[in-house]
Design a protein around this motif. Sequence first.
Motif, PDB file in Angstrom:
ATOM      1  N   ILE A  40       0.840  -1.196   0.000  1.00 20.02           N
ATOM      2  CA  ILE A  40       0.000   0.000   0.000  1.00 20.02           C
ATOM      3  C   ILE A  40       0.874   1.244   0.000  1.00 20.02           C
ATOM      4  O   ILE A  40       0.625   2.217  -0.719  1.00 20.02           O
ATOM      5  CB  ILE A  40      -0.955  -0.012   1.221  1.00 20.02           C
ATOM      6  N   GLY A  41       1.935   1.184   0.797  1.00 24.85           N
ATOM      7  CA  GLY A  41       2.885   2.286   0.817  1.00 24.85           C
ATOM      8  C   GLY A  41       3.465   2.538  -0.560  1.00 24.85           C
ATOM      9  O   GLY A  41       3.554   3.691  -1.013  1.00 24.85           O
ATOM     10  N   GLN A  42       3.834   1.456  -1.234  1.00 28.56           N
ATOM     11  CA  GLN A  42       4.401   1.580  -2.587  1.00 28.56           C
ATOM     12  C   GLN A  42       3.423   2.278  -3.524  1.00 28.56           C
ATOM     13  O   GLN A  42       3.798   3.216  -4.238  1.00 28.56           O
ATOM     14  CB  GLN A  42       4.683   0.180  -3.160  1.00 28.56           C
ATOM     15  N   VAL A  43       2.187   1.793  -3.509  1.00 23.79           N
ATOM     16  CA  VAL A  43       1.170   2.380  -4.379  1.00 23.79           C
ATOM     17  C   VAL A  43       0.992   3.858  -4.060  1.00 23.79           C
ATOM     18  O   VAL A  43       0.931   4.717  -4.947  1.00 23.79           O
ATOM     19  CB  VAL A  43      -0.173   1.624  -4.214  1.00 23.79           C
ATOM     20  N   SER A  44       0.966   4.134  -2.750  1.00 24.08           N
ATOM     21  CA  SER A  44       0.750   5.507  -2.326  1.00 24.08           C
ATOM     22  C   SER A  44       1.890   6.419  -2.789  1.00 24.08           C
ATOM     23  O   SER A  44       1.666   7.571  -3.160  1.00 24.08           O
ATOM     24  CB  SER A  44       0.619   5.539  -0.812  1.00 24.08           C
ATOM     25  N   LEU A  45       3.114   5.868  -2.788  1.00 23.85           N
ATOM     26  CA  LEU A  45       4.267   6.644  -3.273  1.00 23.85           C
ATOM     27  C   LEU A  45       4.076   7.039  -4.738  1.00 23.85           C
ATOM     28  O   LEU A  45       4.330   8.179  -5.126  1.00 23.85           O
ATOM     29  CB  LEU A  45       5.555   5.826  -3.152  1.00 23.85           C
ATOM     30  N   VAL A  46       3.622   6.059  -5.521  1.00 29.02           N
ATOM     31  CA  VAL A  46       3.432   6.341  -6.948  1.00 29.02           C
ATOM     32  C   VAL A  46       2.357   7.406  -7.138  1.00 29.02           C
ATOM     33  O   VAL A  46       2.535   8.374  -7.888  1.00 29.02           O
ATOM     34  CB  VAL A  46       3.059   5.050  -7.707  1.00 29.02           C
ATOM     35  N   ILE A  47       1.241   7.228  -6.414  1.00 25.99           N
ATOM     36  CA  ILE A  47       0.168   8.225  -6.532  1.00 25.99           C
ATOM     37  C   ILE A  47       0.691   9.596  -6.116  1.00 25.99           C
ATOM     38  O   ILE A  47       0.457  10.609  -6.790  1.00 25.99           O
ATOM     39  CB  ILE A  47      -1.045   7.829  -5.656  1.00 25.99           C
ATOM     40  N   ALA A  48       1.449   9.625  -5.001  1.00 22.43           N
ATOM     41  CA  ALA A  48       1.960  10.902  -4.501  1.00 22.43           C
ATOM     42  C   ALA A  48       2.847  11.568  -5.544  1.00 22.43           C
ATOM     43  O   ALA A  48       2.770  12.784  -5.753  1.00 22.43           O
ATOM     44  CB  ALA A  48       2.737  10.692  -3.207  1.00 22.43           C
ATOM     45  N   ALA A  49       3.673  10.774  -6.217  1.00 21.26           N
ATOM     46  CA  ALA A  49       4.564  11.349  -7.221  1.00 21.26           C
ATOM     47  C   ALA A  49       3.745  11.986  -8.343  1.00 21.26           C
ATOM     48  O   ALA A  49       4.022  13.120  -8.762  1.00 21.26           O
ATOM     49  CB  ALA A  49       5.481  10.273  -7.783  1.00 21.26           C
ATOM     50  N   MET A  88       5.909  22.363  -5.007  1.00 20.93           N
ATOM     51  CA  MET A  88       5.527  21.054  -5.556  1.00 20.93           C
ATOM     52  C   MET A  88       6.573  20.556  -6.552  1.00 20.93           C
ATOM     53  O   MET A  88       6.778  19.356  -6.692  1.00 20.93           O
ATOM     54  CB  MET A  88       4.151  21.136  -6.205  1.00 20.93           C
ATOM     55  N   LEU A  89       7.253  21.496  -7.188  1.00 23.27           N
ATOM     56  CA  LEU A  89       8.339  21.087  -8.076  1.00 23.27           C
ATOM     57  C   LEU A  89       9.451  20.422  -7.248  1.00 23.27           C
ATOM     58  O   LEU A  89       9.982  19.363  -7.631  1.00 23.27           O
ATOM     59  CB  LEU A  89       8.892  22.303  -8.827  1.00 23.27           C
ATOM     60  N   ALA A  90       9.765  21.043  -6.112  1.00 27.17           N
ATOM     61  CA  ALA A  90      10.784  20.459  -5.243  1.00 27.17           C
ATOM     62  C   ALA A  90      10.341  19.079  -4.757  1.00 27.17           C
ATOM     63  O   ALA A  90      11.126  18.126  -4.715  1.00 27.17           O
ATOM     64  CB  ALA A  90      11.055  21.377  -4.052  1.00 27.17           C
ATOM     65  N   LEU A  91       9.061  18.993  -4.401  1.00 24.78           N
ATOM     66  CA  LEU A  91       8.561  17.705  -3.921  1.00 24.78           C
ATOM     67  C   LEU A  91       8.601  16.652  -5.024  1.00 24.78           C
ATOM     68  O   LEU A  91       8.945  15.484  -4.782  1.00 24.78           O
ATOM     69  CB  LEU A  91       7.137  17.878  -3.376  1.00 24.78           C
ATOM     70  N   THR A  92       8.250  17.077  -6.235  1.00 23.20           N
ATOM     71  CA  THR A  92       8.308  16.146  -7.359  1.00 23.20           C
ATOM     72  C   THR A  92       9.729  15.600  -7.525  1.00 23.20           C
ATOM     73  O   THR A  92       9.923  14.402  -7.767  1.00 23.20           O
ATOM     74  CB  THR A  92       7.876  16.838  -8.668  1.00 23.20           C
ATOM     75  N   PHE A  93      10.706  16.506  -7.367  1.00 21.45           N
ATOM     76  CA  PHE A  93      12.091  16.075  -7.449  1.00 21.45           C
ATOM     77  C   PHE A  93      12.385  14.965  -6.429  1.00 21.45           C
ATOM     78  O   PHE A  93      12.945  13.921  -6.762  1.00 21.45           O
ATOM     79  CB  PHE A  93      13.007  17.285  -7.228  1.00 21.45           C
ATOM     80  N   PHE A  94      11.963  15.185  -5.187  1.00 24.13           N
ATOM     81  CA  PHE A  94      12.184  14.154  -4.163  1.00 24.13           C
ATOM     82  C   PHE A  94      11.498  12.847  -4.542  1.00 24.13           C
ATOM     83  O   PHE A  94      12.045  11.754  -4.371  1.00 24.13           O
ATOM     84  CB  PHE A  94      11.668  14.614  -2.799  1.00 24.13           C
ATOM     85  N   MET A  95      10.273  12.969  -5.070  1.00 23.55           N
ATOM     86  CA  MET A  95       9.513  11.766  -5.395  1.00 23.55           C
ATOM     87  C   MET A  95      10.198  10.985  -6.517  1.00 23.55           C
ATOM     88  O   MET A  95      10.241   9.752  -6.502  1.00 23.55           O
ATOM     89  CB  MET A  95       8.075  12.113  -5.800  1.00 23.55           C
ATOM     90  N   VAL A  96      10.742  11.720  -7.486  1.00 20.84           N
ATOM     91  CA  VAL A  96      11.442  11.044  -8.583  1.00 20.84           C
ATOM     92  C   VAL A  96      12.642  10.283  -8.037  1.00 20.84           C
ATOM     93  O   VAL A  96      12.880   9.115  -8.389  1.00 20.84           O
ATOM     94  CB  VAL A  96      11.885  12.068  -9.657  1.00 20.84           C
ATOM     95  N   ILE A  97      13.387  10.913  -7.142  1.00 21.40           N
ATOM     96  CA  ILE A  97      14.554  10.219  -6.564  1.00 21.40           C
ATOM     97  C   ILE A  97      14.103   8.989  -5.792  1.00 21.40           C
ATOM     98  O   ILE A  97      14.679   7.911  -5.910  1.00 21.40           O
ATOM     99  CB  ILE A  97      15.332  11.147  -5.624  1.00 21.40           C
ATOM    100  N   ILE A  98      13.049   9.174  -4.992  1.00 18.46           N
ATOM    101  CA  ILE A  98      12.598   8.054  -4.163  1.00 18.46           C
ATOM    102  C   ILE A  98      12.171   6.884  -5.044  1.00 18.46           C
ATOM    103  O   ILE A  98      12.591   5.742  -4.835  1.00 18.46           O
ATOM    104  CB  ILE A  98      11.439   8.496  -3.243  1.00 18.46           C
ATOM    105  N   LEU A  99      11.348   7.185  -6.054  1.00 18.13           N
ATOM    106  CA  LEU A  99      10.831   6.081  -6.870  1.00 18.13           C
ATOM    107  C   LEU A  99      11.895   5.518  -7.803  1.00 18.13           C
ATOM    108  O   LEU A  99      11.963   4.311  -8.037  1.00 18.13           O
ATOM    109  CB  LEU A  99       9.626   6.556  -7.686  1.00 18.13           C
ATOM    110  N   GLY A 100      12.754   6.390  -8.318  1.00 16.47           N
ATOM    111  CA  GLY A 100      13.677   5.932  -9.336  1.00 16.47           C
ATOM    112  C   GLY A 100      14.999   5.420  -8.808  1.00 16.47           C
ATOM    113  O   GLY A 100      15.634   4.566  -9.419  1.00 16.47           O
TER     114      GLY A 100
END
Lengths: 115, 183, 661
Positions: free
Chosen positions: C4-13, C129-141
């Motif tokens: 669920i956490g994984q899915v939520s990460l993708v949605i958040a990104a 949100m741009l900064a957050l997107t950057f973090f999300m890309v690093i986390i997921l990728g």
Amino acid sequence: MLVFMAFALALIPALAIAYPFLTRAGRPLLSDEDTTASEVSARWEAAIAGLRTTELEWAVGNLAEEDREWLRERYMTDAALALREMEVGDAEERALMATVEREMKRVRAQAGDGE
Amino acid sequence: MNSGPSPSHDRGRQSGHAAFRWYARAAAALICLAAACASQDDVPPLEQRAQALNRTIMCPVCPGESLDQSQHVLASQMRAVVDEKLAEGRSDESIREFFVERYGPSVLMEPPGRGATALVWIVPPLGAVAAAAGLFLVLRSMRRAGPAAPNRSPANPLSDRERESYFRRIESAMADPGRDERG
Amino acid sequence: MVEIGQVSLVIAALVAAYAALASFLGAGLRMTDLSTSGRYAAYSLPLLLAAPTVSLVNAFVGRDFSVRYVAENSNLAMPNAYTWVAMYAGNAGSLLFLALVLAVTSAIALRGLSRRMPHTTAYASGILMLALTFFMVIILGFANPLERLPITPADGQGINPLLVHFGMFIHPPVQMTGLVMVSVPFSIAMGAMMAGRGGRDEWVDQGRLWGMITWLVLTVGLMLGAWWAYTILGWGGYWAWDPVENSALMPWLAMTAFVHSIMVQKRRGMFRMWNIVLIITAFTLAQMGMFINRGGPVPSVHSFAQSSMGWLFLSFMTFTLLASLAAFWWRAGTLKSREGLDSILSRESVFLTQNVLFLAVALVTLWGTVFPIFSEAAQDETVTVGAPFFNRVNGPLILTLVVLMGVGPLLPWRRASRANVVNALKYPVAAGVAAAAVLMLLGIGRPVAVTAFSVCAMVVTGILSEWVRGTMSRRRSGEPTPLAFGRLLLRNRPRYGGYVVHLAIVMLAVGAIGSSFYSVQRDMVLRPGDTGNLDGYSFRYLGVEKTFFADRVEEVAELVVYSGGSRLGTMRPFRAFYPDFRIASTRGAIRSTPAEDFYIVPSEFDEDGRAVFRVLVNPLVWWMWASGPLLFVGVVFGLWPQRRPAAETLTARALAQAARA
């Protein structure tokens, strides 16, 4: 179960994103102009704060009498100019509002004629 | 403060005395604290030198830590070498040289002021001088742009009548009893 | 749960990316619905990121070693309490933590901002949100903390033992929160500028509020880090000018300049460009901090969250810096000052001088931190730029700053006549001279330290004498002393809150001066029964007790300590050896009084019963730690909303209306 949870999770942002579009109550054009704080009132506040600080600093002895007089004169003038500008602004605004009201009355009257 | 019987003058003198009384008390307490800094006699001079020297040499295997800081085995061995060489009567500089020969110049915590590395020392003071000059020039130019007369609104200055009425209204607004900053 | 956490990460990104895009588009095209939708999307992100955070913490607490990050950063031997906070011990988990903090603070800040300045908010939301997107890309990728291992190991690898300390609960999260929060005042300032409001000062209140909060968090983070180093790294110091320490200090310095300089804009409508420059600098330095911490090209003791993704942070830093400068260039025309300087001798110019000095310290620190990289690249010679360099170069700058801290608040805004300055400074300067004389008489030498102490005395006198004079002045109008004092402070909160912070900084300085110039240190070899002496303390070594744990061997020494003939008590410093990591972690035993700390830490226990101790007497360190709470109180006091007096806000309109009527 996982799929269900994923849907539930996705639903939250989906609702949040869609909400502003679903409730288009004719939001005004995006602008900061009409918000409460305008430049004039910032100047007014700065001048008043300056007057207060001058009095405080004079009272605690950081300010000579001569400097206090000088500062008071500046801040009072700043405040007066801001106040005057605000009054002029208000007058203009009232005039504008009156025009709009007249115009609306006219339009309504015309619409009433049409029926 | 101004000479002459202005209220601020009187005020300043009285509060000055009170400030002094308070300050005397605080100073007494501070002297007791300062006494804590007083003694350094217990440590033999040679050991003091060793400590100072240890702070300028890096432990080669522990990133970013001086000999004095590090608890690595190598660091304690190197500390022992420092003690030994000091006991032999060698100078601080020669001991540093000794370690530089073994481990290269990066063993010194402080970069040497020679060659291209001297740049690390030269740039900050030059930058500071440049910044000070820049600051001075900026302040001067801001001063020039500054307003000379109090009533500056060249297009439309306050008339005497406006001035009087506005000033009166501002003063009455300021006299709001809920809040007087100066007391 | 992990899935669920994984899915939520993708949605958040996805949502973060949408929020950034919608906010920017909405702001640029002035489409209210679109930008509001972007902002609402931002509001949903704390929830979406809470889900993966909860599942990660849950995996740690439940010792689910099928998750790679859990297996790499904990083991069965880890105490239960630490499993709750182990999530930010490594790279991937701390990134998730950063993302969560950014999402939460963004949501709060945007909510506060949106009512006042919708257009600015849209840009601010886009930036955050741009900064957050950057973090999300690093986390997921690149560093997904919830990634599963193909085979579940029986036990994890465990955590770096240096992190197993109470400080671990608080220092890293506070420090990371501070660094990531710099983006909030940055986005407010840039948002206002992009919306063309740079020349109006409405953003200043929100910018100052968030600037101060960020500054406070950064300060607390730095102090907790120093305290952690002092109590656990076992060398008796707290600050070593290590690259990672420097990288946390630099944004703090820039933010300190910003929170002062912003006051000039508020009060005088000046320094509009300068404030934007300062906040861009602070934001860039904060990113530099993350870069050095995570992809660090410079050797440091802080390699806890090391990773190979430094280049990502560096690229993003370069991108935001260039974008900020471009936006600055675009909007520079809107940033003209409302007023000029009345006199060089004024509070304004002291503020500017102070700003320049803070930036100078930051740049010197940056220079020293990155010099080894340049040196290696340019001349293929590795050099170290360590503590002695920074002390020598930054020392005088910092001392000058403390002097300004004493002088600045005594100078009035706009203009001070010379006589006035002399009058305001005569007591503080006299006190400084007196302090120097007293120290000399007491036989406390060292010109540099005496000068520094005397400057501190000057600052304190300046502050306290103003408090006394202010109280006296109110008392004369009939208020009893306590009420007069209370009202003086309560009715001028920003001013006196600032003074309290300055007092705390002096306490910090006193502790730093005392402990760095007058510390007494010895390494001593003791056998059980032996007694050692240092600076009026004597201590008898009773013996050592060795205990075996699953992951470590603990050797606890027992010493009885006396001072001036009276028994102070038993002290139990210890050393723990972690065979898996081949790391020894020592914990000093400290007996702390306002005058001095008696600090003892074991460095070796030999088989034949000999033990090596490092013993220190550190004068005045107590004041450093005591300054923390005072500083906190000062900031909160200064920020606490003051009842807006009618005369300052409403009355302007009311007066105007009254005049009409």
